[in-house]
Design a protein around this motif. Structure first.
Motif, PDB file in Angstrom:
ATOM      1  N   GLY A  38      46.522  36.681  48.605  1.00  0.00           N
ATOM      2  CA  GLY A  38      47.769  36.640  47.861  1.00  0.00           C
ATOM      3  C   GLY A  38      47.643  36.997  46.385  1.00  0.00           C
ATOM      4  N   ARG A  39      48.797  36.998  45.734  1.00  0.00           N
ATOM      5  CA  ARG A  39      48.881  37.449  44.344  1.00  0.00           C
ATOM      6  C   ARG A  39      48.061  36.591  43.397  1.00  0.00           C
ATOM      7  NH1 ARG A  39      54.799  37.509  41.999  1.00  0.00           N
ATOM      8  NH2 ARG A  39      54.479  35.278  42.327  1.00  0.00           N
ATOM      9  N   ARG A  40      48.065  35.279  43.587  1.00  0.00           N
ATOM     10  CA  ARG A  40      47.346  34.383  42.675  1.00  0.00           C
ATOM     11  C   ARG A  40      45.864  34.723  42.615  1.00  0.00           C
ATOM     12  NH1 ARG A  40      48.679  28.445  41.356  1.00  0.00           N
ATOM     13  NH2 ARG A  40      46.765  27.652  40.432  1.00  0.00           N
ATOM     14  N   ASN A  41      45.250  34.885  43.787  1.00  0.00           N
ATOM     15  CA  ASN A  41      43.832  35.237  43.807  1.00  0.00           C
ATOM     16  C   ASN A  41      43.602  36.666  43.333  1.00  0.00           C
ATOM     17  OD1 ASN A  41      43.338  32.708  44.808  1.00  0.00           O
ATOM     18  ND2 ASN A  41      42.123  33.396  46.546  1.00  0.00           N
ATOM     19  N   GLY A  42      44.574  37.555  43.582  1.00  0.00           N
ATOM     20  CA  GLY A  42      44.455  38.919  43.076  1.00  0.00           C
ATOM     21  C   GLY A  42      44.427  38.951  41.564  1.00  0.00           C
ATOM     22  N   VAL A  43      45.269  38.141  40.939  1.00  0.00           N
ATOM     23  CA  VAL A  43      45.283  38.062  39.470  1.00  0.00           C
ATOM     24  C   VAL A  43      43.970  37.477  38.961  1.00  0.00           C
ATOM     25  CG1 VAL A  43      46.361  36.918  37.493  1.00  0.00           C
ATOM     26  CG2 VAL A  43      47.794  37.906  39.289  1.00  0.00           C
ATOM     27  N   ALA A  44      43.453  36.459  39.660  1.00  0.00           N
ATOM     28  CA  ALA A  44      42.173  35.864  39.256  1.00  0.00           C
ATOM     29  C   ALA A  44      41.049  36.889  39.343  1.00  0.00           C
ATOM     30  CB  ALA A  44      41.858  34.655  40.134  1.00  0.00           C
ATOM     31  N   ALA A  45      41.042  37.678  40.428  1.00  0.00           N
ATOM     32  CA  ALA A  45      40.021  38.717  40.583  1.00  0.00           C
ATOM     33  C   ALA A  45      40.156  39.770  39.486  1.00  0.00           C
ATOM     34  CB  ALA A  45      40.149  39.368  41.958  1.00  0.00           C
ATOM     35  N   MET A  46      41.400  40.117  39.152  1.00  0.00           N
ATOM     36  CA  MET A  46      41.654  41.105  38.110  1.00  0.00           C
ATOM     37  C   MET A  46      41.156  40.612  36.756  1.00  0.00           C
ATOM     38  SD  MET A  46      45.349  42.752  37.079  1.00  0.00           S
ATOM     39  CE  MET A  46      45.991  41.147  36.566  1.00  0.00           C
ATOM     40  N   LEU A  47      41.474  39.364  36.416  1.00  0.00           N
ATOM     41  CA  LEU A  47      41.027  38.798  35.138  1.00  0.00           C
ATOM     42  C   LEU A  47      39.502  38.687  35.098  1.00  0.00           C
ATOM     43  CD1 LEU A  47      43.704  35.987  34.604  1.00  0.00           C
ATOM     44  CD2 LEU A  47      43.577  38.232  33.496  1.00  0.00           C
ATOM     45  N   GLY A  48      38.897  38.358  36.235  1.00  0.00           N
ATOM     46  CA  GLY A  48      37.443  38.307  36.296  1.00  0.00           C
ATOM     47  C   GLY A  48      36.823  39.674  36.063  1.00  0.00           C
ATOM     48  N   GLY A  49      37.431  40.707  36.664  1.00  0.00           N
ATOM     49  CA  GLY A  49      36.942  42.069  36.445  1.00  0.00           C
ATOM     50  C   GLY A  49      37.051  42.484  34.994  1.00  0.00           C
ATOM     51  N   TRP A  50      38.161  42.116  34.357  1.00  0.00           N
ATOM     52  CA  TRP A  50      38.319  42.449  32.934  1.00  0.00           C
ATOM     53  C   TRP A  50      37.268  41.731  32.089  1.00  0.00           C
ATOM     54  CZ3 TRP A  50      44.370  41.702  32.343  1.00  0.00           C
ATOM     55  CH2 TRP A  50      45.014  42.690  33.096  1.00  0.00           C
ATOM     56  N   SER A  51      36.977  40.487  32.445  1.00  0.00           N
ATOM     57  CA  SER A  51      35.966  39.733  31.691  1.00  0.00           C
ATOM     58  C   SER A  51      34.590  40.367  31.831  1.00  0.00           C
ATOM     59  CB  SER A  51      35.927  38.275  32.174  1.00  0.00           C
ATOM     60  OG  SER A  51      37.170  37.637  31.975  1.00  0.00           O
ATOM     61  N   GLY A  52      34.265  40.797  33.058  1.00  0.00           N
ATOM     62  CA  GLY A  52      32.987  41.471  33.253  1.00  0.00           C
ATOM     63  C   GLY A  52      32.909  42.781  32.507  1.00  0.00           C
ATOM     64  N   THR A  53      34.030  43.513  32.482  1.00  0.00           N
ATOM     65  CA  THR A  53      34.076  44.769  31.727  1.00  0.00           C
ATOM     66  C   THR A  53      33.936  44.498  30.242  1.00  0.00           C
ATOM     67  OG1 THR A  53      35.497  45.767  33.405  1.00  0.00           O
ATOM     68  CG2 THR A  53      35.447  46.832  31.242  1.00  0.00           C
ATOM     69  N   ALA A  54      34.552  43.409  29.760  1.00  0.00           N
ATOM     70  CA  ALA A  54      34.449  43.045  28.344  1.00  0.00           C
ATOM     71  C   ALA A  54      32.997  42.796  27.951  1.00  0.00           C
ATOM     72  CB  ALA A  54      35.294  41.810  28.050  1.00  0.00           C
ATOM     73  N   LEU A  55      32.226  42.227  28.879  1.00  0.00           N
ATOM     74  CA  LEU A  55      30.802  42.014  28.619  1.00  0.00           C
ATOM     75  C   LEU A  55      30.093  43.350  28.427  1.00  0.00           C
ATOM     76  CD1 LEU A  55      28.327  40.187  28.439  1.00  0.00           C
ATOM     77  CD2 LEU A  55      28.164  40.286  30.941  1.00  0.00           C
ATOM     78  N   HIS A  56      30.434  44.341  29.259  1.00  0.00           N
ATOM     79  CA  HIS A  56      29.846  45.671  29.102  1.00  0.00           C
ATOM     80  C   HIS A  56      30.262  46.306  27.769  1.00  0.00           C
ATOM     81  CE1 HIS A  56      27.930  46.034  32.979  1.00  0.00           C
ATOM     82  NE2 HIS A  56      29.038  45.693  33.602  1.00  0.00           N
ATOM     83  N   VAL A  57      31.499  46.074  27.359  1.00  0.00           N
ATOM     84  CA  VAL A  57      31.983  46.623  26.085  1.00  0.00           C
ATOM     85  C   VAL A  57      31.176  46.042  24.929  1.00  0.00           C
ATOM     86  CG1 VAL A  57      33.925  46.703  24.478  1.00  0.00           C
ATOM     87  CG2 VAL A  57      34.318  47.070  26.920  1.00  0.00           C
ATOM     88  N   VAL A  58      30.979  44.727  24.960  1.00  0.00           N
ATOM     89  CA  VAL A  58      30.198  44.073  23.898  1.00  0.00           C
ATOM     90  C   VAL A  58      28.772  44.592  23.899  1.00  0.00           C
ATOM     91  CG1 VAL A  58      29.246  41.868  23.128  1.00  0.00           C
ATOM     92  CG2 VAL A  58      31.626  41.998  23.883  1.00  0.00           C
TER      93      VAL A  58
END
Length: 211
Positions: A38-58
């Motif tokens: 469902g949408r709730r877990n999809g949003v959680a997965a999306m935010l997790g992906g952004w956080s992991g990408t942010a680590l690569h950016v740093v």
């Protein structure tokens, strides 16, 4: 500082859009979680992906990504850990009977938090992303527009901003499709297995990759 031309921004934003639309473990994980839970877990997965990408950016801004690009040992360690994690997720889905590999016990908050951290790991444990950022972001560094690290961080952060316009609609559509598919347990089970096979294939591709 950060004084860029219109052509610069058009070139960068076009590349950022194409980058976010390209298929990969992040998108597969987000859509997989959305379809299955469902949408709730999809949003959680999306935010997790952004956080992991942010680590690569740093890492790119700090120059740490260069270690992965120049050290065969560092690249191999991250690559094999990332590949093993993707394959583990895939096998869990392949062995399921249509239920989520996220534990059905406990509160929704616990499950969502688990999905978030899985999303972080899927993104963070992909060394190809770090090396891609190291090769991609410097192309948009402009002499005299500010410190190199700051420019890398700005452009890397904007890639996540672009993702914030592209991925939420995918989550919304995936949630609706998932709700429809849930009406057929057999379809649900085979979709689980199809997603599991996809993750195993992504893990195998990462394991076979070179710098």
């Amino acid at each position: 500082m950060f004084d860029y031309t219109l052509i610069h921004w058009l070139a960068f934003l076009s590349a950022a859009v194409l980058l976010n639309l390209s298929p990969g473990p992040d998108i597969a994980f987000i859509l997989g979680q959305t379809l299955r839970s469902g949408r709730r877990n999809g949003v959680a997965a999306m935010l997790g992906g952004w956080s992991g990408t942010a680590l690569h950016v740093v890492m790119a801004a700090a120059g740490l990504s260069a270690i992965l690009a120049t050290s065969a040992l560092a690249f191999s360690v991250v690559k094999w850990v990332g590949a093993a994690y993707l394959i583990w997720l895939g096998v869990k889905m392949l062995l399921s009977k249509g239920d989520s590999f996220v534990s059905s016990g406990g509160s929704n908050d616990v499950r969502v938090q688990s999905v978030y951290w899985q999303g972080v790991l899927v993104s963070a444990l992909n060394p190809k992303v770090a090396i891609f950022f190291l090769a991609f972001l410097p192309q948009f560094v402009v002499e005299g527009a500010g410190p190199v690290g700051a420019q890398l961080f700005l452009h890397g952060s904007l890639i996540i901003v672009v993702a914030a316009f592209i991925e939420p609609p995918l989550v919304m559509m995936g949630a609706k499709l998932g709700a429809f598919l849930k009406t057929s347990p057999r379809v649900w089970m085979w979709m689980d297995r199809g997603l599991g096979a996809l993750f195993v294939a992504l893990g195998a591709r990462l394991a076979a990759s070179t710098r």
